[in-house]
Scaffold this active site. Sequence first.
Site, mmCIF file in Angstrom:
data_model
loop_
_atom_site.group_PDB
_atom_site.id
_atom_site.type_symbol
_atom_site.label_atom_id
_atom_site.label_comp_id
_atom_site.label_asym_id
_atom_site.label_seq_id
_atom_site.Cartn_x
_atom_site.Cartn_y
_atom_site.Cartn_z
ATOM 1 N N CYS A 107 -1.350 -9.569 2.256
ATOM 2 C CA CYS A 107 -2.234 -9.293 1.122
ATOM 3 C C CYS A 107 -3.660 -8.860 1.439
ATOM 4 O O CYS A 107 -4.154 -7.942 0.777
ATOM 5 C CB CYS A 107 -2.261 -10.509 0.206
ATOM 6 S SG CYS A 107 -0.630 -10.832 -0.470
ATOM 7 N N THR A 142 0.853 -1.188 0.000
ATOM 8 C CA THR A 142 0.000 0.000 0.000
ATOM 9 C C THR A 142 0.890 1.240 0.000
ATOM 10 O O THR A 142 1.906 1.277 0.688
ATOM 11 C CB THR A 142 -0.882 0.009 1.283
ATOM 12 O OG1 THR A 142 -1.570 -1.246 1.365
ATOM 13 C CG2 THR A 142 -1.887 1.136 1.265
ATOM 14 N N ARG A 174 4.252 -10.281 8.269
ATOM 15 C CA ARG A 174 3.658 -9.060 7.750
ATOM 16 C C ARG A 174 2.185 -8.946 8.176
ATOM 17 O O ARG A 174 1.424 -9.885 7.990
ATOM 18 C CB ARG A 174 3.795 -8.997 6.214
ATOM 19 C CG ARG A 174 5.235 -8.744 5.791
ATOM 20 C CD ARG A 174 5.398 -8.730 4.278
ATOM 21 N NE ARG A 174 5.296 -10.050 3.673
ATOM 22 C CZ ARG A 174 5.469 -10.283 2.367
ATOM 23 N NH1 ARG A 174 5.712 -9.295 1.550
ATOM 24 N NH2 ARG A 174 5.379 -11.517 1.892
ATOM 25 N N ALA A 222 -10.755 -9.458 -5.973
ATOM 26 C CA ALA A 222 -12.088 -9.837 -5.503
ATOM 27 C C ALA A 222 -12.039 -11.134 -4.691
ATOM 28 O O ALA A 222 -12.727 -11.260 -3.677
ATOM 29 C CB ALA A 222 -13.025 -9.989 -6.699
ATOM 30 N N SER A 226 2.310 -10.599 -9.787
ATOM 31 C CA SER A 226 1.946 -9.796 -8.617
ATOM 32 C C SER A 226 0.452 -9.481 -8.650
ATOM 33 O O SER A 226 -0.167 -9.486 -9.713
ATOM 34 C CB SER A 226 2.701 -8.464 -8.640
ATOM 35 O OG SER A 226 4.082 -8.664 -8.576
ATOM 36 N N THR A 227 -0.099 -9.171 -7.486
ATOM 37 C CA THR A 227 -1.492 -8.737 -7.404
ATOM 38 C C THR A 227 -1.563 -7.250 -7.733
ATOM 39 O O THR A 227 -0.891 -6.438 -7.094
ATOM 40 C CB THR A 227 -2.041 -8.985 -5.978
ATOM 41 O OG1 THR A 227 -1.878 -10.364 -5.692
ATOM 42 C CG2 THR A 227 -3.486 -8.579 -5.859
HETATM 43 P P1 NAD Z 1 7.974 -10.409 -1.305
HETATM 44 O O1 NAD Z 1 8.202 -9.096 -0.660
HETATM 45 O O2 NAD Z 1 8.151 -11.654 -0.511
HETATM 46 O O3 NAD Z 1 8.950 -10.540 -2.587
HETATM 47 C C1 NAD Z 1 9.081 -9.557 -3.561
HETATM 48 C C2 NAD Z 1 10.539 -9.539 -4.047
HETATM 49 O O4 NAD Z 1 10.644 -8.664 -5.164
HETATM 50 C C3 NAD Z 1 11.531 -9.032 -3.006
HETATM 51 O O5 NAD Z 1 12.529 -10.021 -2.795
HETATM 52 C C4 NAD Z 1 12.129 -7.750 -3.621
HETATM 53 O O6 NAD Z 1 13.517 -7.579 -3.330
HETATM 54 C C5 NAD Z 1 11.913 -7.998 -5.097
HETATM 55 N N1 NAD Z 1 11.837 -6.780 -5.910
HETATM 56 C C6 NAD Z 1 11.057 -5.688 -5.728
HETATM 57 N N2 NAD Z 1 11.221 -4.815 -6.729
HETATM 58 C C7 NAD Z 1 12.136 -5.340 -7.574
HETATM 59 C C8 NAD Z 1 12.698 -4.922 -8.804
HETATM 60 N N3 NAD Z 1 12.315 -3.779 -9.379
HETATM 61 N N4 NAD Z 1 13.607 -5.728 -9.391
HETATM 62 C C9 NAD Z 1 13.973 -6.901 -8.827
HETATM 63 N N5 NAD Z 1 13.456 -7.361 -7.682
HETATM 64 C C10 NAD Z 1 12.543 -6.592 -7.062
HETATM 65 O O7 NAD Z 1 6.513 -10.347 -1.935
HETATM 66 P P2 NAD Z 1 5.505 -11.573 -2.150
HETATM 67 O O8 NAD Z 1 4.840 -11.917 -0.861
HETATM 68 O O9 NAD Z 1 6.199 -12.632 -2.925
HETATM 69 O O10 NAD Z 1 4.383 -10.890 -3.061
HETATM 70 C C11 NAD Z 1 4.629 -10.575 -4.417
HETATM 71 C C12 NAD Z 1 3.311 -10.251 -5.094
HETATM 72 O O11 NAD Z 1 2.480 -11.419 -5.106
HETATM 73 C C13 NAD Z 1 2.469 -9.166 -4.409
HETATM 74 O O12 NAD Z 1 1.812 -8.412 -5.390
HETATM 75 C C14 NAD Z 1 1.465 -9.948 -3.604
HETATM 76 O O13 NAD Z 1 0.268 -9.242 -3.389
HETATM 77 C C15 NAD Z 1 1.222 -11.161 -4.483
HETATM 78 N N6 NAD Z 1 0.790 -12.379 -3.779
HETATM 79 C C16 NAD Z 1 1.383 -12.735 -2.596
HETATM 80 C C17 NAD Z 1 1.007 -13.925 -1.971
HETATM 81 C C18 NAD Z 1 1.611 -14.355 -0.661
HETATM 82 O O14 NAD Z 1 1.098 -15.289 -0.069
HETATM 83 N N7 NAD Z 1 2.672 -13.730 -0.177
HETATM 84 C C19 NAD Z 1 0.062 -14.747 -2.585
HETATM 85 C C20 NAD Z 1 -0.500 -14.360 -3.788
HETATM 86 C C21 NAD Z 1 -0.121 -13.171 -4.390
HETATM 87 C C1 UGA Z 2 -4.393 -15.407 1.359
HETATM 88 C C2 UGA Z 2 -5.337 -16.224 0.479
HETATM 89 O O1 UGA Z 2 -5.847 -17.319 1.255
HETATM 90 C C3 UGA Z 2 -4.620 -16.726 -0.767
HETATM 91 O O2 UGA Z 2 -5.553 -17.406 -1.608
HETATM 92 C C4 UGA Z 2 -4.015 -15.537 -1.521
HETATM 93 O O3 UGA Z 2 -3.296 -15.987 -2.645
HETATM 94 C C5 UGA Z 2 -3.091 -14.782 -0.592
HETATM 95 O O4 UGA Z 2 -3.836 -14.351 0.576
HETATM 96 C C6 UGA Z 2 -2.503 -13.557 -1.190
HETATM 97 O O5 UGA Z 2 -3.009 -13.011 -2.126
HETATM 98 O O6 UGA Z 2 -1.491 -13.179 -0.607
HETATM 99 P P1 UGA Z 2 -2.467 -15.962 3.103
HETATM 100 O O7 UGA Z 2 -2.628 -14.534 3.485
HETATM 101 O O8 UGA Z 2 -1.116 -16.463 2.799
HETATM 102 O O9 UGA Z 2 -3.355 -16.284 1.822
HETATM 103 O O10 UGA Z 2 -3.064 -16.895 4.275
HETATM 104 P P2 UGA Z 2 -4.552 -17.296 4.712
HETATM 105 O O11 UGA Z 2 -4.590 -18.746 4.945
HETATM 106 O O12 UGA Z 2 -5.582 -16.742 3.818
HETATM 107 O O13 UGA Z 2 -4.687 -16.586 6.136
HETATM 108 C C7 UGA Z 2 -4.751 -15.182 6.261
HETATM 109 C C8 UGA Z 2 -5.100 -14.805 7.706
HETATM 110 O O14 UGA Z 2 -6.447 -15.131 8.006
HETATM 111 C C9 UGA Z 2 -4.243 -15.509 8.760
HETATM 112 O O15 UGA Z 2 -3.883 -14.587 9.750
HETATM 113 C C10 UGA Z 2 -5.182 -16.568 9.315
HETATM 114 O O16 UGA Z 2 -4.882 -16.941 10.634
HETATM 115 C C11 UGA Z 2 -6.524 -15.842 9.226
HETATM 116 N N1 UGA Z 2 -7.700 -16.734 9.173
HETATM 117 C C12 UGA Z 2 -7.845 -17.605 8.149
HETATM 118 C C13 UGA Z 2 -8.676 -16.630 10.165
HETATM 119 O O17 UGA Z 2 -8.548 -15.814 11.090
HETATM 120 N N2 UGA Z 2 -9.762 -17.451 10.096
HETATM 121 C C14 UGA Z 2 -9.936 -18.346 9.084
HETATM 122 O O18 UGA Z 2 -10.974 -19.058 9.082
HETATM 123 C C15 UGA Z 2 -8.946 -18.429 8.091
#
Ligand code: NAD
Ligand code: UGA
Length: 447
Positions: free
Chosen positions: A276, A94, A346, A222, A131-132
């Site tokens: 996220c 954000t 996070r 969504a 990425s999202t």
């Molecule tokens: P993260 O912070 O773990 O990893 C991102 C990486 O990108 C970092 O290592 C950073 O150094 C690198 N980076 C940033 N800018 C860069 C650049 N310009 N060039 C090269 N490297 C660069 O993030 P994440 O949790 O993997 O999330 C990535 C995206 O995926 C986000 O948009 C997030 O919303 C989405 N997403 C995350 C999850 C999840 O569970 N963490 C699940 C689904 C979608």
């Molecule tokens: C969530 C979604 O589940 C993924 O599908 C998505 O890809 C991801 O976000 C993303 O875009 O980053 P994540 O955040 O890794 O995944 O983990 P979750 O299992 O969704 O849990 C999120 C939080 O909700 C945790 O703190 C968990 O403890 C809490 N939670 C989950 C509850 O409090 N109650 C529940 O019933 C389920």
Amino acid sequence: MIIKNICCIGAGYVGGPTMSVIALKCPHINVTVVDANPDKIKEWNGPVNNLPIYEPGLSDVVKEARGRNLFFSDDIAGNIEKAEMIFMAVNTPTKTEGEGAGMKADLRNIEACAKDIAKYSKKDKIVVEKSTLPVRTAEKIKEILYEKSTDNHFEILSNPEFLAEGTAIQDLFKSDRVLIGGDDSESGQNAVKALVDIYANWIPKEKILTTNVWSSELAKLASNAMLAQRISSINSLSGLCEKTGANIDELSKAIGMDHRIGPKFLKASAGFGGSCFQKDILNLVYLCKFYGLEQEAEYWHQVVRINDNQKKRFAKKVIDYFNGDLSGIRVAILGWAFKANTNDSRESASIKVSEILYKSGASITIYDPMVQKRSISNDIKNLWDTKVKLNDKRINIVEKISETKKCDTFVILTEWEEFKLIDIEESKIIFDGRNINHNKNKISIGK
Ligand code: NAD
Ligand code: UGA
């Protein structure tokens, strides 16, 4: 286009596991993950029991594919140039300043990727949004690509990731669906086919859904909003349960048995965390406002507000139990990760809850089985509104759960297996923010 080389920019929680699984399942494709942080790349190339992220099953996948067709590198330029397909898996937090601060997605990392791709490309590329991102970001990416590079053709696909941390490998092996959005044009559809063919190496074709780019981008935001909304809905009812004598677990079970509602994501808690849900919903709120949909923005904003309130409400339960003053009380904080089976903290509920307890006078002892001591103290330093001194005696971060034994009370904030079995003196009270512990002296959410 035949894909022989994939480059993924971003070696984080998404880029690392996702590319490891693609490499494992597609031995005929070279997959290289690059990152702007060379220390992270070093760790990805180091011992598999010390990878930068903890995810069950990940080390086995890396062990098998790394060095064969999976590579981690800090040569961003060279790997962009070599690849036919480039994934962007960088973080999109954000915005903290400027227009839309506190709500809008900060797209600086994505824009930097697009600039790098334009700069280092010497042939046509398929560029994949992993990425999202806010709906219609592909338009902006295209603009940057063609502004900087006029000789090559770029096809932009949206392929959002749905894995959850803690179950990432399982989720990637058996995805509910893989979503691919592409342009309607002939080259767009060819690019879609190239990506479908990659996933089809292990995902059944009927689970690969293709749409237009905007549906795919928006479906990701969504989906997260709908998931988070279920947690805020059940959490909003947990307060009512406490007032009326209804039991939240019984309520969840009764509601979830209706197959139209279903049992998942109905577990009351001290609030959802993770990188996220909050940022994606705020982003959705921003988009609704941007398009003049004020009521709709308010509707989704309330999901985040209920979540903030739940963390405060849970902390208040602890404070009220001690009649409003925690001075001299030693509180154990069990769990710093936002959920079990990850080392990611996070937006973890622990951060806010522990700050409120500290501010009420408590001495806190923090233990988490996977989050490093250094990350915990950084979170305290960077994310608490209350500024604390480096050697504050009221904050103690420990490496063994046994070191919390002397505490007067226990606050569980992550559902780690080992917390289900902890042996705590009967006389001590447990505040269970995850509804996991069956000790009779527990005080839980919604009961
Ligand atoms: P993260 O912070 O773990 O990893 C991102 C990486 O990108 C970092 O290592 C950073 O150094 C690198 N980076 C940033 N800018 C860069 C650049 N310009 N060039 C090269 N490297 C660069 O993030 P994440 O949790 O993997 O999330 C990535 C995206 O995926 C986000 O948009 C997030 O919303 C989405 N997403 C995350 C999850 C999840 O569970 N963490 C699940 C689904 C979608
Ligand atoms: C969530 C979604 O589940 C993924 O599908 C998505 O890809 C991801 O976000 C993303 O875009 O980053 P994540 O955040 O890794 O995944 O983990 P979750 O299992 O969704 O849990 C999120 C939080 O909700 C945790 O703190 C968990 O403890 C809490 N939670 C989950 C509850 O409090 N109650 C529940 O019933 C389920």
